[in-house]
Design a protein around this motif. Structure first.
Motif, PDB file in Angstrom:
ATOM      1  N   THR A 156      -7.968   9.296   1.700  1.00 38.82           N
ATOM      2  CA  THR A 156      -9.281   9.881   1.941  1.00 38.82           C
ATOM      3  C   THR A 156     -10.089   8.996   2.874  1.00 38.82           C
ATOM      4  O   THR A 156     -10.955   9.466   3.611  1.00 38.82           O
ATOM      5  N   GLY A 157      -9.798   7.678   2.846  1.00 40.04           N
ATOM      6  CA  GLY A 157     -10.524   6.740   3.670  1.00 40.04           C
ATOM      7  C   GLY A 157     -10.193   6.870   5.154  1.00 40.04           C
ATOM      8  O   GLY A 157     -10.933   6.369   6.007  1.00 40.04           O
ATOM      9  N   PHE A 158      -9.105   7.521   5.478  1.00 43.37           N
ATOM     10  CA  PHE A 158      -8.756   7.663   6.898  1.00 43.37           C
ATOM     11  C   PHE A 158      -9.802   8.504   7.626  1.00 43.37           C
ATOM     12  O   PHE A 158     -10.324   9.472   7.070  1.00 43.37           O
TER      13      PHE A 158
ATOM     14  N   ALA B  39     -12.687  -1.586  -2.053  1.00 46.72           N
ATOM     15  CA  ALA B  39     -11.426  -2.266  -2.378  1.00 46.72           C
ATOM     16  C   ALA B  39     -10.336  -1.820  -1.416  1.00 46.72           C
ATOM     17  O   ALA B  39      -9.559  -2.627  -0.905  1.00 46.72           O
ATOM     18  N   ALA B  40     -10.316  -0.501  -1.184  1.00 44.56           N
ATOM     19  CA  ALA B  40      -9.290   0.026  -0.283  1.00 44.56           C
ATOM     20  C   ALA B  40      -9.444  -0.560   1.090  1.00 44.56           C
ATOM     21  O   ALA B  40      -8.473  -0.883   1.771  1.00 44.56           O
ATOM     22  N   ARG B  41     -10.725  -0.718   1.544  1.00 42.66           N
ATOM     23  CA  ARG B  41     -10.962  -1.226   2.879  1.00 42.66           C
ATOM     24  C   ARG B  41     -10.454  -2.664   3.001  1.00 42.66           C
ATOM     25  O   ARG B  41      -9.786  -3.029   3.945  1.00 42.66           O
ATOM     26  N   SER B  42     -10.776  -3.461   1.941  1.00 40.34           N
ATOM     27  CA  SER B  42     -10.320  -4.840   2.061  1.00 40.34           C
ATOM     28  C   SER B  42      -8.798  -4.907   1.944  1.00 40.34           C
ATOM     29  O   SER B  42      -8.152  -5.741   2.560  1.00 40.34           O
ATOM     30  N   MET B  43      -8.252  -3.970   1.170  1.00 37.75           N
ATOM     31  CA  MET B  43      -6.790  -3.913   1.101  1.00 37.75           C
ATOM     32  C   MET B  43      -6.222  -3.647   2.478  1.00 37.75           C
ATOM     33  O   MET B  43      -5.202  -4.174   2.880  1.00 37.75           O
ATOM     34  N   ARG B  44      -6.949  -2.772   3.192  1.00 32.60           N
ATOM     35  CA  ARG B  44      -6.455  -2.383   4.506  1.00 32.60           C
ATOM     36  C   ARG B  44      -6.491  -3.578   5.455  1.00 32.60           C
ATOM     37  O   ARG B  44      -5.542  -3.821   6.198  1.00 32.60           O
ATOM     38  N   SER B  45      -7.593  -4.361   5.364  1.00 36.16           N
ATOM     39  CA  SER B  45      -7.636  -5.502   6.287  1.00 36.16           C
ATOM     40  C   SER B  45      -6.581  -6.525   5.863  1.00 36.16           C
ATOM     41  O   SER B  45      -6.000  -7.199   6.705  1.00 36.16           O
ATOM     42  N   LEU B  46      -6.290  -6.563   4.550  1.00 32.33           N
ATOM     43  CA  LEU B  46      -5.213  -7.448   4.110  1.00 32.33           C
ATOM     44  C   LEU B  46      -3.884  -6.982   4.711  1.00 32.33           C
ATOM     45  O   LEU B  46      -3.108  -7.780   5.250  1.00 32.33           O
ATOM     46  N   THR B  47      -3.651  -5.651   4.625  1.00 34.37           N
ATOM     47  CA  THR B  47      -2.411  -5.103   5.197  1.00 34.37           C
ATOM     48  C   THR B  47      -2.339  -5.430   6.682  1.00 34.37           C
ATOM     49  O   THR B  47      -1.300  -5.844   7.204  1.00 34.37           O
ATOM     50  N   ASP B  48      -3.468  -5.216   7.338  1.00 32.01           N
ATOM     51  CA  ASP B  48      -3.484  -5.479   8.771  1.00 32.01           C
ATOM     52  C   ASP B  48      -3.172  -6.942   9.053  1.00 32.01           C
ATOM     53  O   ASP B  48      -2.381  -7.268   9.928  1.00 32.01           O
TER      54      ASP B  48
END
Ligand SMILES: [Zn+2]
Lengths: 202, 557
Positions: A186-188, B522-531
């Motif tokens: 959903t965040g995309f 949380a998801a956003r920081s997860m994403r930057s972690l993934t990146d």
């Protein structure tokens, strides 16, 4: 070239002009090396991977029991659909239908729409009914409420724990992971998909 | 600042560095669905490996069986679960499908038996009370066979003997079943040691074979010298010996039973084999009576009604039962012009014991040294008749009017010679019984009937019934409300959960937005972690690299 968009490094606040990227290229900050932006195809990859993962986890979450309750040696296992059917049979059909829609059909729709759109875009083509699918995705996303169900289930588990022996099932864990994956999906930013589609059309 | 300035400033701005990462770093994100698929695969493989055979069991009724809930238990361990139950095409019985667990695969063999364990009141007492709370389950008796089987016929009652019980099975032959039934107890010295497990009518329809099972270790008391008798009910026998009341226990009064014991004597005998056959005697006395020895046929003529005398009626000498009536016929005496009842009897002279042996030895020694034993018996009785032995018909039981034959010496009897040896039965002269004797017998019988503790038996019975009723009332009064309260509590909880989710102003709903925001973050920081990991996969091993000094990389500074 008059209004070339600018880009600011999130880490050191250096300002750059945006450049067109070749396939699989990444723009990095000269000063700190942080990633500024990247060729969108890689995002498609990540989205597709997470969508596939969400589909697998969705199947697991729906097949396995969410919780097993034991009272005086009488055991009872509940799957998502078992719970929905029980709600339906207890006379509150609206609640059951709402639960079925928000926890089952809308998330499944979200996953299905992503699976329809993403592989084609990833190959640089525009899928059939692209705009319909994107509109549907925009409408469906807010109604996909697996996380609400998960919280409700957790509350019930905690409350029931005093009365009966409650054993969380595989389904509950799967719903936890599904919540994370769907939140990420959903965040995309759907606008990027439009942009990519525009690029592919050209 | 003017637009021109902006553009010129923009032109001065540096362009970012461009890099093409290695192909492998892209594939990192595909680990997520791969892991999910692996987990799914593991779950599927595990389910496949743990699945045992599926079997079907047919029952008359599916009472208490709930698909998805009812379990199959062996020695109280869950070995399977009912997956579905359906009605058979002809609506005669139900077919229950059971998924066994992998470890229980060996249960599905040729001679395994299944039954539903539910609360039950039967011969053995009350059983399965635990299932009032836990619900019915399917019990299994594992067979010994190694032939696999998947379709079974369920038993309607639990088997009296399961395959894992130690002991021996024996066959008893009887003329009728009496009050015995499957589950009736078997007693040894009044201790219950086994039970009746089955009965069959013999193919010729004349006898019944009863199968009993004697538990280990009592089975060793069954020897080739063992005698079984019917210990059913209250055994009130009115005979020449008076009235006898005999029961093994109160239970046998209610449900009947079989007792066994070895013949009196020092020799315990050899242990009987599995499935050895024994006659079932009607009572303890006949079972434990000494061996009969040779038999002698007697014939008597009575010029009176023989109503009440039946084939099988006892023949008695001075209180000892020495034989039975074997035949009753009517005969017309042309000389006396009257009817006579011709009574044939079989007697066993050996039953007279020591006294008779003395008499017999005298006959054999003095007169005919090489006499055949049968003739010696006949000779002794002939002598006794000559000395005044007479047969009388007496009343054994005033209530039923049963008669028996009594042999007794009469002092006033005229000497009467009978043929010493003949192929015909020995003729014994008869006399009429005196009224005194009858009166005495009546008094005896009435006295002894009074001694039967009918009142005690009745009281014991009503006590038993009362305690059973108390138990049921207790279950009804204490257990059921407890259960109902429990269910209400569960429902209240579910309602509360429903409300806290459904109401728009519920605190849960309000917190939800915040929670979702949190999740989003949380998801956003997860994403930057993934990146970050995509860019620096080596940091998983080496740790996060220090940011390089900005001045080194930025020449324009
Ligand atoms: Zn930077």
């Amino acid at each position: 070239m008059a209004t070339q968009p600018l880009c600011v490094c999130e880490h050191c606040d250096a300002v750059y002009r945006r450049r067109a990227l070749a396939r699989r290229e990444i723009a990095r900050c000269l000063r700190c090396g942080a990633e500024l932006y990247r060729d969108q195809r890689y995002d498609l990859n990540a989205m597709l991977a997470l969508t596939l993962a969400a589909l697998i986890v969705f199947v697991i979450a729906n097949v396995y029991p969410i919780v097993r309750i034991e009272v005086q040696g009488v055991a009872s296992e509940a799957t998502l659909w078992g719970a929905i059917m029980a709600t339906w049979n207890s006379g509150v059909g609206v609640v059951a239908a709402l639960a079925a829609a928000t926890v089952f059909f809308f998330p499944l729709g979200q996953i299905a729409l992503f699976l329809h759109v993403l592989p084609a875009l990833r190959r640089g083509r525009v899928p059939v009914h692209f705009s319909d699918a994107m509109h549907a995705l925009r409408l469906v996303q807010p109604w996909s409420m697996v996380e609400v169900f998960l919280l409700g289930a957790l509350v019930s588990v905690v409350k029931l724990a005093g009365l009966a022996e409650v054993i969380p099932g595989i389904g509950l864990w799967a719903f936890g992971i599904l919540t994370l994956l769907l939140t990420t999906l959903t965040g995309f930013d759907l606008r990027r998909l439009w942009e990519i589609a525009d690029g592919a059309r050209r | 600042m003017t637009e021109q300035d902006d553009i010129s400033r923009d032109a001065e701005l540096p362009e970012p560095e461009l890099a093409t990462p290695g192909r492998w770093s892209v594939s990192l994100v595909w680990l997520v669905p791969l892991v999910a698929a692996l987990v799914g695969l593991v779950l599927v493989v595990r389910a496949y490996l743990q699945a045992g055979p599926s079997i079907t069991i047919t029952f008359d009724t599916a009472e208490g069986i709930e698909p998805g809930k009812t379990e199959v238990k062996y020695k109280d361990v869950v070995v399977g679960k009912v997956s579905s139950a359906e009605l058979e095409a002809n609506h005669e019985f139900v077919i229950v499908h059971v998924d066994l667990s992998k470890e229980a695969a060996s249960l599905a063999v040729e001679d395994s038996r299944f039954w539903v364990v539910r609360p039950r009141v039967d011969m053995g007492g009350v059983s399965g009370l635990g299932t009032l709370l836990s619900g019915a389950y399917i019990g299994v008796d594992v067979g010994q066979s190694d032939k696999a089987r998947t379709e079974f016929e369920g038993l309607e009652v639990p088997p009296a003997v399961t395959n894992d019980q130690q002991g021996k099975r024996f066959q008893l032959r009887s003329s009728d079943l009496g009050s015995l039934d499957i589950g009736s107890p078997v007693y040894y010295r009044r201790i219950p040691v086994g039970r009746v497990v089955g009965f069959d009518l013999n193919p010729d329809g004349r006898n019944v074979t009863i199968q009993v099972f004697v538990d280990h270790p009592y089975d060793r008391f069954v020897t080739n010298r063992s005698r079984f008798w019917n210990a059913s009910g209250v055994d009130v026998s009115v005979s020449t010996g008076g009235v006898r009341v005999n029961t093994q226990s109160l239970a046998t009064v209610l449900v009947g039973g079989v007792a066994f014991q070895s013949l009196p004597g020092d020799d315990p005998g050899e242990m009987a084999d599995m499935d050895a056959a024994f006659p079932l005697f009607s009572d303890q006395n006949s079972a434990l009576a000494p061996p009969d020895g040779d038999q002698l046929k007697l014939r008597m003529r009575f010029f009176q009604s023989v109503r009440g005398l039946a084939v099988g009626a006892p023949v008695d000498f001075q209180g000892i039962e020495i034989g039975t009536v074997s035949g009753i016929e009517l005969e017309y005496d042309r000389d006396k012009k009257q009817f006579a009842a011709l009574i044939d009897a079989t007697v066993y002279p050996q039953r007279l014991g020591r006294a008779y042996r003395g008499l017999r030895d005298g006959v054999v020694d003095h007169d005919h040294g090489d006499e055949q034993p049968i003739n010696a018996d006949r000779q002794v009785f002939t002598d006794m008749v000559n000395q005044g032995l007479r047969a009388q018909m007496r009343t054994g039981n005033l209530i039923s009017g049963q008669l028996y034959i009594a042999l007794a010496f009469e002092a006033k009897a005229k000497p009467m010679m009978v043929a010493a040896d003949d192929g015909q039965p020995l003729e014994v002269p008869t006399s009429l019984a005196s009224f005194d004797q009858i009166q005495q017998q009546v008094a005896d019988i009435v006295d002894r009937l009074d001694e039967i503790p009918f009142r005690d038996i009745g009281r014991d019975l009503s006590d038993t019934v009362r305690s059973a009723r108390d138990l049921l009332r207790q279950i009804d009064g204490e257990v059921t409300p407890e259960l109902r309260r429990l269910l209400e509590d569960v429902r209240a909880t579910v309602n509360a959960a429903n409300q806290s989710l459904a109401q728009p102003d519920a605190p849960l709903q309000q917190n939800l937005t915040e929670t979702l925001d949190e999740l989003d973050r949380a998801a956003r920081s997860m994403r930057s972690l993934t990146d970050y990991l995509q860019r620096h996969p080596e940091s998983l091993i080496r740790g996060k690299a220090n940011d390089p000094d900005p001045t080194d990389n930025f020449p324009n500074e």
